[in-house]
Design a protein around this motif. Structure first.
Motif, short mmCIF file in Angstrom:
data_model
loop_
_atom_site.label_atom_id
_atom_site.label_comp_id
_atom_site.label_asym_id
_atom_site.label_seq_id
_atom_site.Cartn_x
_atom_site.Cartn_y
_atom_site.Cartn_z
N ILE A 1 4.72 1.78 1.40
CA ILE A 1 5.81 2.25 0.54
C ILE A 1 6.46 3.49 1.15
N GLY A 2 5.62 4.41 1.63
CA GLY A 2 6.13 5.63 2.24
C GLY A 2 6.98 5.35 3.46
N ASP B 1 9.89 8.31 -5.35
CA ASP B 1 9.02 8.55 -4.20
C ASP B 1 7.74 9.25 -4.67
N GLU B 2 7.89 10.47 -5.20
CA GLU B 2 6.72 11.21 -5.67
C GLU B 2 7.16 12.36 -6.55
N SER C 1 0.85 -1.20 0.00
CA SER C 1 0.00 0.00 0.00
C SER C 1 0.88 1.25 0.00
N LEU C 2 0.29 2.38 -0.31
CA LEU C 2 1.04 3.63 -0.33
C LEU C 2 1.65 3.95 1.04
#
Length: 281
Positions: free
Chosen positions: A76-77, A145-146, A72-73
């Motif tokens: 991952i974070g 990452d983003e 899930s996000l």
């Protein structure tokens, strides 16, 4: 000896517990996944082999780990928070979800990592060329990452507009441009479809120059005529000539001098020698 046996027993027990353990890890297509347990690093071949992305893995033995489900996000974070972030600007796709990217601040990267260079960023799930992203590295591999939502959209618009017009890197100019922007623009231009014609022209020129140089001549100019080139070149003693050369194999279509109708028996390299020998008489 007792300490060694104790350590071996601990490792054996830890390996027995592996099938009861799950871990989050990133995986590129055809790659392996790694995890640290009690100070030991384990490397596994993922199953299925073609898995790509962030997954939750469970070892089945000391060599193989199966994908339980996608991570899930938040998971991952949490994984990425262990690594320091760096802002990079995307250049072009290398393969799959792996992009080439360049730091937006060369001095920052050099100070933190001792080197400044383009890097491959894996599992890029968002963004297009010239977008600024935040990537993190485990010391060996860079992971997406983003996207940096606070980056200036004006810069991206300007870079994309210039690429679309096939503006050469050395001619790139707009307010606020930095050396890093020029570098990433150059990286993009090397692979951009908008520059295909220019890249082909450069390859053609290099091919002609190389053939003439082997014969002792020098290219001055060439023009494209669909199936052949019209080239202007000089001999070693500086005499100018104009010849028509086939694109397929560099055979001579028209030498520009009288060869008694035997022009096509020569290629560009041998033509130089023929012309120079003729000039001797």
């Amino acid at each position: 000896m007792t300490n060694i046996r104790k350590l071996l027993n601990e490792l054996a027990n830890q390996e027995k517990q592996l099938p009861q353990t799950q871990f989050v890890a990133p995986c590129v297509a055809g790659g392996k996944v790694r995890t640290r347990m009690s100070g030991m690093i384990y490397t596994f071949t993922p199953k299925p082999l073609n898995f790509q992305g962030w997954g939750i893995f469970q070892p089945v033995d000391i060599q193989t780990a199966v994908v339980v489900e996608e991570a899930s996000l938040p998971q991952i974070g949490e994984y990425l928070q262990h690594f320091q972030p760096l802002k990079l600007r995307l250049a072009h796709v290398l393969q799959g979800q792996t992009w080439l990217a360049y730091p937006i601040n060369e001095a920052d990267m050099k100070q933190r990592y001792g080197i400044c260079k383009p890097v491959a960023v894996n599992l890029v799930s968002d963004g297009t060329r010239f977008d600024v992203i935040i990537a993190r590295t485990d010391g060996a591999t860079w992971w997406f990452d983003e996207c940096d939502r606070r980056s200036d959209p004006f810069v991206v618009e300007q870079l994309k507009a210039n690429i679309k017009r096939a503006i050469l890197p050395k001619q790139l100019h707009f307010p606020g441009i930095t050396p890093e922007m020029r570098t990433v623009y150059h990286l993009v231009s090397q692979k951009a479809q908008e520059f295909d014609a220019l890249h082909q022209q450069t390859r053609d020129e290099n091919r002609l120059r190389a053939a003439l140089k082997l014969g002792g001549g020098e290219l001055r100019e060439f023009r494209d005529r669909q199936d052949h080139w019209v080239i202007e070149w000089i001999t070693g003693d500086g005499e100018y000539h104009t010849s028509a050369i086939s694109k397929d194999d560099l055979t001579v279509i028209s030498a520009g001098i009288c060869l008694s109708g035997e022009d096509d028996k020569f290629d560009l390299q041998s033509l130089v020698a023929v012309v120079e020998q003729r000039d001797l008489f």
